[in-house]
Design a protein around this motif. Structure first.
Motif, mmCIF file in Angstrom:
data_model
loop_
_atom_site.group_PDB
_atom_site.id
_atom_site.type_symbol
_atom_site.label_atom_id
_atom_site.label_comp_id
_atom_site.label_asym_id
_atom_site.label_seq_id
_atom_site.Cartn_x
_atom_site.Cartn_y
_atom_site.Cartn_z
ATOM 1 N N ARG A 148 -44.434 22.959 -56.771
ATOM 2 C CA ARG A 148 -43.513 21.943 -57.269
ATOM 3 C C ARG A 148 -42.589 22.502 -58.349
ATOM 4 N N LEU A 149 -41.376 21.930 -58.402
ATOM 5 C CA LEU A 149 -40.428 22.167 -59.500
ATOM 6 C C LEU A 149 -40.169 23.642 -59.754
ATOM 7 N N CYS A 150 -40.124 24.418 -58.684
ATOM 8 C CA CYS A 150 -39.971 25.858 -58.870
ATOM 9 C C CYS A 150 -39.417 26.487 -57.596
ATOM 10 N N ASP A 151 -38.455 27.397 -57.754
ATOM 11 C CA ASP A 151 -37.924 28.173 -56.637
ATOM 12 C C ASP A 151 -38.434 29.606 -56.775
ATOM 13 N N LEU A 152 -39.322 29.996 -55.874
ATOM 14 C CA LEU A 152 -39.928 31.329 -55.938
ATOM 15 C C LEU A 152 -39.259 32.330 -54.996
ATOM 16 N N SER A 153 -38.104 31.965 -54.447
ATOM 17 C CA SER A 153 -37.466 32.824 -53.447
ATOM 18 C C SER A 153 -37.199 34.229 -53.972
ATOM 19 N N ASN A 154 -36.771 34.330 -55.223
ATOM 20 C CA ASN A 154 -36.449 35.650 -55.777
ATOM 21 C C ASN A 154 -37.689 36.477 -56.101
ATOM 22 N N GLU A 155 -38.849 35.817 -56.139
ATOM 23 C CA GLU A 155 -40.085 36.534 -56.445
ATOM 24 C C GLU A 155 -40.657 37.244 -55.218
ATOM 25 N N TYR A 156 -40.190 36.838 -54.045
ATOM 26 C CA TYR A 156 -40.711 37.402 -52.799
ATOM 27 C C TYR A 156 -39.552 38.004 -52.013
ATOM 28 N N LYS A 157 -39.488 39.318 -51.994
ATOM 29 C CA LYS A 157 -38.383 40.028 -51.364
ATOM 30 C C LYS A 157 -38.567 40.099 -49.848
ATOM 31 N N ARG A 189 -38.286 22.709 -54.992
ATOM 32 C CA ARG A 189 -39.646 22.976 -54.523
ATOM 33 C C ARG A 189 -39.641 24.235 -53.662
ATOM 34 N N THR A 190 -40.794 24.848 -53.570
ATOM 35 C CA THR A 190 -40.977 25.994 -52.684
ATOM 36 C C THR A 190 -42.142 25.702 -51.750
ATOM 37 N N VAL A 191 -41.944 25.951 -50.474
ATOM 38 C CA VAL A 191 -43.038 25.817 -49.520
ATOM 39 C C VAL A 191 -43.195 27.144 -48.783
ATOM 40 N N PHE A 192 -44.419 27.602 -48.681
ATOM 41 C CA PHE A 192 -44.733 28.795 -47.905
ATOM 42 C C PHE A 192 -45.168 28.359 -46.507
ATOM 43 N N LYS A 193 -44.449 28.831 -45.501
ATOM 44 C CA LYS A 193 -44.868 28.610 -44.118
ATOM 45 C C LYS A 193 -45.618 29.867 -43.696
ATOM 46 N N ILE A 194 -46.919 29.722 -43.465
ATOM 47 C CA ILE A 194 -47.817 30.869 -43.375
ATOM 48 C C ILE A 194 -48.367 31.014 -41.960
ATOM 49 N N ASP A 195 -48.093 32.141 -41.357
ATOM 50 C CA ASP A 195 -48.675 32.493 -40.065
ATOM 51 C C ASP A 195 -49.915 33.337 -40.364
ATOM 52 N N CYS A 196 -51.084 32.737 -40.207
ATOM 53 C CA CYS A 196 -52.296 33.435 -40.646
ATOM 54 C C CYS A 196 -53.395 33.353 -39.594
ATOM 55 N N TYR A 197 -54.435 34.147 -39.808
ATOM 56 C CA TYR A 197 -55.574 34.147 -38.891
ATOM 57 C C TYR A 197 -56.917 34.100 -39.617
ATOM 58 N N LYS A 223 -36.603 33.768 -45.306
ATOM 59 C CA LYS A 223 -36.447 32.742 -46.339
ATOM 60 C C LYS A 223 -35.308 31.818 -45.950
ATOM 61 N N LEU A 224 -35.442 30.553 -46.325
ATOM 62 C CA LEU A 224 -34.422 29.571 -45.966
ATOM 63 C C LEU A 224 -34.346 28.513 -47.059
ATOM 64 N N ARG A 225 -33.125 28.138 -47.421
ATOM 65 C CA ARG A 225 -32.920 27.099 -48.435
ATOM 66 C C ARG A 225 -32.239 25.906 -47.777
ATOM 67 N N SER A 226 -32.830 24.725 -47.938
ATOM 68 C CA SER A 226 -32.265 23.518 -47.337
ATOM 69 C C SER A 226 -31.471 22.734 -48.372
ATOM 70 N N LEU A 230 -35.396 22.212 -51.014
ATOM 71 C CA LEU A 230 -36.671 22.750 -50.545
ATOM 72 C C LEU A 230 -36.443 24.181 -50.070
ATOM 73 N N ASN A 231 -37.083 25.120 -50.732
ATOM 74 C CA ASN A 231 -36.938 26.535 -50.408
ATOM 75 C C ASN A 231 -38.150 26.986 -49.597
ATOM 76 N N THR A 232 -37.896 27.463 -48.390
ATOM 77 C CA THR A 232 -38.980 27.865 -47.501
ATOM 78 C C THR A 232 -39.083 29.384 -47.463
ATOM 79 N N ILE A 233 -40.292 29.880 -47.665
ATOM 80 C CA ILE A 233 -40.567 31.314 -47.559
ATOM 81 C C ILE A 233 -41.535 31.501 -46.393
ATOM 82 N N TYR A 234 -41.115 32.267 -45.405
ATOM 83 C CA TYR A 234 -41.922 32.498 -44.213
ATOM 84 C C TYR A 234 -42.724 33.787 -44.406
ATOM 85 N N ILE A 235 -44.029 33.672 -44.274
ATOM 86 C CA ILE A 235 -44.871 34.856 -44.453
ATOM 87 C C ILE A 235 -45.838 34.986 -43.285
ATOM 88 N N ARG A 236 -46.255 36.216 -43.031
ATOM 89 C CA ARG A 236 -47.173 36.497 -41.930
ATOM 90 C C ARG A 236 -48.311 37.368 -42.444
#
Length: 370
Positions: A148-157, A189-197, A223-226, A230-236
Motif C-alpha cells: 500500500r501507498l508505495c511505488d516499488l517499480s524503481n526498486e526492482y530492475k 499501490r504496488t502489486v506483484f504478479k508472481i508466477d511461482c511453483y 512492469k506496468l503502470r495503470s 496501481l503499479n504492477t511488477i511481474y516476477i517469475r
C-alpha cells in the motif's frame, strides 16, 4: 485463518488487518546461514517453542492452548498438532497487527537483530517444518502480493534477480487483492504478479492464502503502470542456484506451401496515372514502415504497448513476429479495433509462445466467437 480469527473475537478492520498480504518484502541480505542453523535444531512442542516469545506477544500461551483445543487430527493431514498450531499462530490477525506473530517475525528478519532472532529459533523451526510438509502449488501458479501507498517499480530492475527473505502471504485473485480489505482501489499501490511453483497453500485458510517462505528467488520479467496508480511488477520464480537471465523461447511460424509454384511475372507499368498510383503506394508503404518503427521504439524490453494503434493485419503480423521472438511478457492490444481475422493471426502467433504472461484485448468489438 478462519479458525485463528474466530478464536480471539478479532474484528476485521479494513485499514489495519491483513497486513501480512500488503507489507514490503525484504530482499536485502542473505539469512540462509541462520535458517540452516534453525532447521538443524531439534523440534520442540509448541508450548516450549513459544516460551522465549512470552514477553513479546500478549497471551501467546493462551492463544496456543485455545488453538490446539479447536484443532483436531482431521485437520492435520501429515502435520502434527504442534506444527498446525504453529501455522495458525502465524496467520492469526489481532486488533493490533504490529503485535501479531507474522509482523514481529518479519520485522526481526528485516532488521537483522541476531540476539532477538535467536529467541524465535524454536518457533521458527516448528513453523518452517510445518510449511515444508505442505504440498507446493506446482508450476505456473499465479499469485498476488501487494504494498500500500508505495511505488516499488524503481526498486526492482528489469531482468533483475532478487531473493525475498521474509515470509510472504499471497492471494490467488487479483480482484480480491484490489478490494478495500487489502490494497484498495485508490492511492499509489504496488502489486506483484508472481508466477511461482514453491508456494504453500495454507490449510483452513478462508482467503485461499498462499505463503512464500524465506529464500524465495525470482527474476523481474516486466512492469506496468495503470491510470489508477496501481503499479504492477511481474516476477517469475527461478531456482535459488540460478544466476542466468531467463530467455524466451523463439516463436516458430509456419507458412503453407502453395499447391503450384508461383511464377514470377514482370509487368511494365506505363507512365501516367498508373505510375502515380505506384509512387503513392510506395509512399504509403514507406509511411507505414516508419510508423511501425516508431511503435516498436516506444515499447520497453518486456512490454509491447499497442493500445489505441489501428494497425492493418499485415502490420500487426509483422510487429508480433518481430517482437514476440524477444522477451515480451505483456502484450497490450486494447482499443485496436480487432477483427476476427486479426484475432486469428494473434492466436496463431501466440500458439507456441511461452513467455507471455498477460494479454489485454479489452475495448475491442469482439463477441464470444471472436
Amino acid at each position: 485463518m478462519a479458525i485463528a480469527n474466530a478464536l480471539f473475537d478479532t474484528e476485521d478492520d479494513e485499514d489495519t488487518n491483513n497486513l501480512r498480504y500488503v507489507d514490503i518484502p525484504y530482499a536485502a541480505n542473505d539469512i540462509k546461514q541462520f535458517l540452516s542453523i534453525i532447521m538443524n535444531s531439534p523440534l520442540l512442542p509448541i508450548e516450549e517453542a513459544i516460551k522465549p516469545l512470552v514477553h513479546l506477544i500478549d497471551d501467546i500461551a493462551t492463544k496456543v492452548y485455545i488453538i490446539k483445543q479447536k484443532l483436531t487430527t482431521d485437520d492435520t493431514d501429515d502435520l502434527t498438532l504442534d506444527e498446525l498450531a504453529a501455522i495458525h499462530l502465524y496467520i492469526w490477525e489481532g486488533s493490533q497487527p504490529t503485535k501479531c506473530i507474522y509482523y514481529l517475525l518479519n520485522e526481526i528478519i528485516r532488521h537483522e537483530f541476531p540476539e532477538e532472532f535467536q529467541l524465535w529459533h524454536p518457533y521458527l523451526n516448528l513453523l518452517l517444518t510445518a510449511l515444508g510438509k505442505l504440498p507446493s502449488i506446482g508450476h505456473h501458479c499465479i499469485v498476488y502480493r501487494g504494498v500500500r501507498l508505495c511505488d516499488l517499480s524503481n526498486e526492482y530492475k528489469d531482468d533483475g534477480i532478487y531473493t525475498w527473505w521474509t515470509f510472504g502471504s499471497c492471494l490467488r485473485s487479483l480482484d480480491q487483492m484490489k478490494s478495500p480489505r487489502f490494497l484498495g482501489k485508490q492511492g499509489v499501490r504496488t502489486v506483484f504478479k508472481i508466477d511461482c511453483y514453491s508456494g504453500k497453500r495454507l490449510p483452513l485458510s478462508e482467503d485461499d492464502e498462499i505463503i512464500l517462505t524465506p529464500g524465495f528467488h525470482f527474476q523481474v520479467v516486466g512492469k506496468l503502470r495503470s491510470l489508477d496508480d496501481l503499479n504492477t511488477i511481474y516476477i517469475r520464480e527461478i531456482s535459488s542456484s540460478s544466476t542466468e537471465i531467463i530467455l524466451p523461447v523463439p516463436v516458430v511460424t509456419t507458412i503453407e506451401e502453395p499447391e503450384e509454384p508461383l511464377s514470377l511475372i514482370v509487368k511494365t507499368i506505363p507512365q501516367g496515372k498508373s505510375s502515380m498510383k505506384s509512387r503513392k503506394s510506395l509512399k504509403n508503404t514507406t509511411y507505414r514502415i516508419i510508423k511501425m518503427s516508431k511503435v516498436l521504439h516506444v515499447c520497453s524490453d518486456h512490454i509491447l504497448e499497442l493500445s489505441g494503434k489501428r494497425l492493418r493485419i499485415d502490420d500487426l503480423k509483422h510487429i508480433l513476429n518481430e517482437r514476440l521472438t524477444q522477451k515480451i511478457t505483456i502484450l497490450n492490444l486494447s482499443k485496436t479495433n480487432l477483427t476476427k481475422a486479426k484475432v486469428k493471426v494473434i492466436a496463431e502467433i501466440l500458439r507456441t509462445n511461452l513467455t507471455l504472461i498477460e494479454l489485454n484485448l479489452s475495448y475491442n468489438p469482439l463477441d464470444n466467437a471472436g
